[in-house]
Design a protein around this motif. Structure first.
Motif, mmCIF file in Angstrom:
data_model
loop_
_atom_site.group_PDB
_atom_site.id
_atom_site.type_symbol
_atom_site.label_atom_id
_atom_site.label_comp_id
_atom_site.label_asym_id
_atom_site.label_seq_id
_atom_site.Cartn_x
_atom_site.Cartn_y
_atom_site.Cartn_z
ATOM 1 N N ALA A 11 66.935 56.385 70.864
ATOM 2 C CA ALA A 11 67.904 56.128 69.780
ATOM 3 C C ALA A 11 69.297 56.055 70.389
ATOM 4 O O ALA A 11 69.474 56.323 71.583
ATOM 5 C CB ALA A 11 67.834 57.240 68.744
ATOM 6 N N SER A 12 70.273 55.684 69.566
ATOM 7 C CA SER A 12 71.646 55.649 70.075
ATOM 8 C C SER A 12 72.300 57.027 69.906
ATOM 9 O O SER A 12 71.834 57.842 69.094
ATOM 10 C CB SER A 12 72.458 54.592 69.333
ATOM 11 O OG SER A 12 72.635 54.988 67.991
ATOM 12 N N LEU A 41 60.706 59.238 64.672
ATOM 13 C CA LEU A 41 61.847 59.706 65.475
ATOM 14 C C LEU A 41 61.954 61.229 65.419
ATOM 15 O O LEU A 41 62.240 61.880 66.433
ATOM 16 C CB LEU A 41 63.151 59.055 64.978
ATOM 17 C CG LEU A 41 64.437 59.438 65.717
ATOM 18 C CD1 LEU A 41 64.331 59.157 67.213
ATOM 19 C CD2 LEU A 41 65.635 58.692 65.145
ATOM 20 N N MET A 81 72.242 57.801 50.660
ATOM 21 C CA MET A 81 73.548 57.836 51.292
ATOM 22 C C MET A 81 74.133 59.244 51.188
ATOM 23 O O MET A 81 73.806 59.995 50.304
ATOM 24 C CB MET A 81 74.449 56.829 50.603
ATOM 25 C CG MET A 81 75.679 56.555 51.348
ATOM 26 S SD MET A 81 76.735 55.383 50.520
ATOM 27 C CE MET A 81 75.914 54.930 49.042
ATOM 28 N N GLY A 82 75.012 59.599 52.078
ATOM 29 C CA GLY A 82 75.660 60.904 52.025
ATOM 30 C C GLY A 82 74.802 61.970 52.653
ATOM 31 O O GLY A 82 73.880 61.695 53.404
ATOM 32 N N ASN A 90 74.104 63.272 58.132
ATOM 33 C CA ASN A 90 74.417 61.993 57.486
ATOM 34 C C ASN A 90 73.267 60.996 57.536
ATOM 35 O O ASN A 90 73.366 59.912 56.974
ATOM 36 C CB ASN A 90 75.641 61.350 58.142
ATOM 37 C CG ASN A 90 76.928 62.014 57.733
ATOM 38 O OD1 ASN A 90 76.978 62.685 56.710
ATOM 39 N ND2 ASN A 90 77.964 61.852 58.529
ATOM 40 N N TYR A 91 72.226 61.347 58.264
ATOM 41 C CA TYR A 91 71.082 60.438 58.369
ATOM 42 C C TYR A 91 69.797 61.229 58.529
ATOM 43 O O TYR A 91 69.727 62.134 59.370
ATOM 44 C CB TYR A 91 71.276 59.484 59.561
ATOM 45 C CG TYR A 91 70.100 58.590 59.818
ATOM 46 C CD1 TYR A 91 69.688 57.662 58.866
ATOM 47 C CD2 TYR A 91 69.371 58.668 61.003
ATOM 48 C CE1 TYR A 91 68.590 56.841 59.091
ATOM 49 C CE2 TYR A 91 68.285 57.850 61.244
ATOM 50 C CZ TYR A 91 67.903 56.942 60.289
ATOM 51 O OH TYR A 91 66.824 56.133 60.504
ATOM 52 N N SER A 92 68.803 60.892 57.712
ATOM 53 C CA SER A 92 67.472 61.500 57.849
ATOM 54 C C SER A 92 66.619 60.565 58.689
ATOM 55 O O SER A 92 66.367 59.433 58.267
ATOM 56 C CB SER A 92 66.825 61.683 56.476
ATOM 57 O OG SER A 92 67.599 62.543 55.699
ATOM 58 N N PRO A 93 66.179 61.017 59.862
ATOM 59 C CA PRO A 93 65.432 60.109 60.735
ATOM 60 C C PRO A 93 64.042 59.804 60.179
ATOM 61 O O PRO A 93 63.538 60.532 59.309
ATOM 62 C CB PRO A 93 65.323 60.889 62.044
ATOM 63 C CG PRO A 93 65.400 62.311 61.643
ATOM 64 C CD PRO A 93 66.293 62.361 60.453
ATOM 65 N N SER A 94 63.435 58.741 60.713
ATOM 66 C CA SER A 94 62.049 58.430 60.337
ATOM 67 C C SER A 94 61.151 59.537 60.874
ATOM 68 O O SER A 94 61.551 60.307 61.763
ATOM 69 C CB SER A 94 61.640 57.086 60.926
ATOM 70 O OG SER A 94 61.548 57.207 62.342
ATOM 71 N N ALA A 122 74.818 61.364 63.837
ATOM 72 C CA ALA A 122 74.608 61.279 62.376
ATOM 73 C C ALA A 122 73.532 62.262 61.911
ATOM 74 O O ALA A 122 73.675 62.890 60.854
ATOM 75 C CB ALA A 122 74.227 59.854 61.990
ATOM 76 N N GLN A 168 75.094 57.563 68.562
ATOM 77 C CA GLN A 168 75.654 57.601 67.208
ATOM 78 C C GLN A 168 74.617 58.108 66.202
ATOM 79 O O GLN A 168 74.950 58.821 65.258
ATOM 80 C CB GLN A 168 76.126 56.197 66.783
ATOM 81 C CG GLN A 168 77.215 55.617 67.664
ATOM 82 C CD GLN A 168 78.456 56.480 67.717
ATOM 83 O OE1 GLN A 168 78.855 57.054 66.721
ATOM 84 N NE2 GLN A 168 79.061 56.588 68.889
ATOM 85 N N THR A 169 73.360 57.721 66.412
ATOM 86 C CA THR A 169 72.285 58.168 65.509
ATOM 87 C C THR A 169 72.061 59.667 65.643
ATOM 88 O O THR A 169 71.889 60.370 64.643
ATOM 89 C CB THR A 169 70.994 57.378 65.803
ATOM 90 O OG1 THR A 169 71.261 55.997 65.566
ATOM 91 C CG2 THR A 169 69.833 57.827 64.930
#
Lengths: 148, 78
Positions: free
Chosen positions: B31-32, B50, B1-2, B43-47, B38, B34-35
């Protein structure tokens, strides 16, 4: 605010509303004397089954209304497809809600062992279920905002 | 998170790719929006899949799109 966040807020509000209205209706029937929830435990079975049915139908109606209002307000007719981030957030939220439900279940059983009346156990199950759902949707909102 | 330790150049690459919008990139990689937002914010580490799809969209090697900032892991007590 994204579609998913709005959807989760609607889920929390509809969960609270449906449980409150249904709980009030059942309690009124109990006060009138048409059902006895303190001694007739079989009645709780039908109370739970009807609650599940009512809850599903009410949620479908609420979500359809939400989708229509959202489509009019944002002019976006398509519901955004779920991607890997949505799935990960859902998984983490489900894990959190399971922790809450398991903890609540164990505490209810412990309270029963300590002498709590049996009918309180059924009330506790409804409250724990509602709380777990709030945690599920609340966690999703948190992860969408703070990152996952 | 974070915040993650993976930084991205997606914003710059989008700008260089004819000012591609976040929605266009999202549609291209499945993807969306929003992704994508992020990921750009960290705020998000993609796979891995992706990440490769994003790199493929920009015709760039993956290390040009994503930069990993190495951080020592806390040592386990013996």
């Amino acid at each position: 605010m994204s579609y998913r966040e709005k959807e989760n807020i609607i889920n929390i509000l509809s969960g609270l509303l449906i449980t409150a209205i249904y709980g009030w209706a059942v309690y009124q029937r109990h006060l009138e004397g048409s059902i006895n929830l303190t001694t007739d435990y079989n009645t709780w079975g039908s109370v739970f089954l009807v609650f599940i049915l009512v809850s599903i139908i009410a949620r479908i109606i609420i979500l359809i209304i939400f989708h229509i209002i959202n489509a009019i307000a944002t002019r976006e007719e398509k519901i955004p497809a779920e991607d890997e981030r949505d799935e990960l957030i859902k998984l983490k939220a489900t894990r959190n809600s399971h922790y809450v439900f398991t903890g609540g279940f164990i505490m209810s059983i412990m309270a029963l062992a300590l002498g709590m009346p049996v009918y309180w156990l059924f009330i506790a199950f409804i409250m724990i279920g509602l709380l777990a759902e709030i945690i599920d949707n609340g966690s999703q909102i948190y992860y969408y905002r703070k990152g996952v | 998170m974070g915040k993650s330790h993976i930084k991205t150049n997606i914003r710059r690459l989008r700008f260089n790719a004819d000012e591609m919008t976040q929605q266009q990139l999202a549609d291209a990689v499945g993807a969306s929006r929003q992704t994508i937002i992020a990921i750009e914010k960290g705020n998000y580490s993609p796979s891995l899949e992706l990440a490769f799809r994003i790199a493929h969209t920009f015709n760039s090697p993956i290390e040009e799109v994503f930069i990993y900032e190495h951080m020592e892991l806390p040592k386990k007590k013996k």
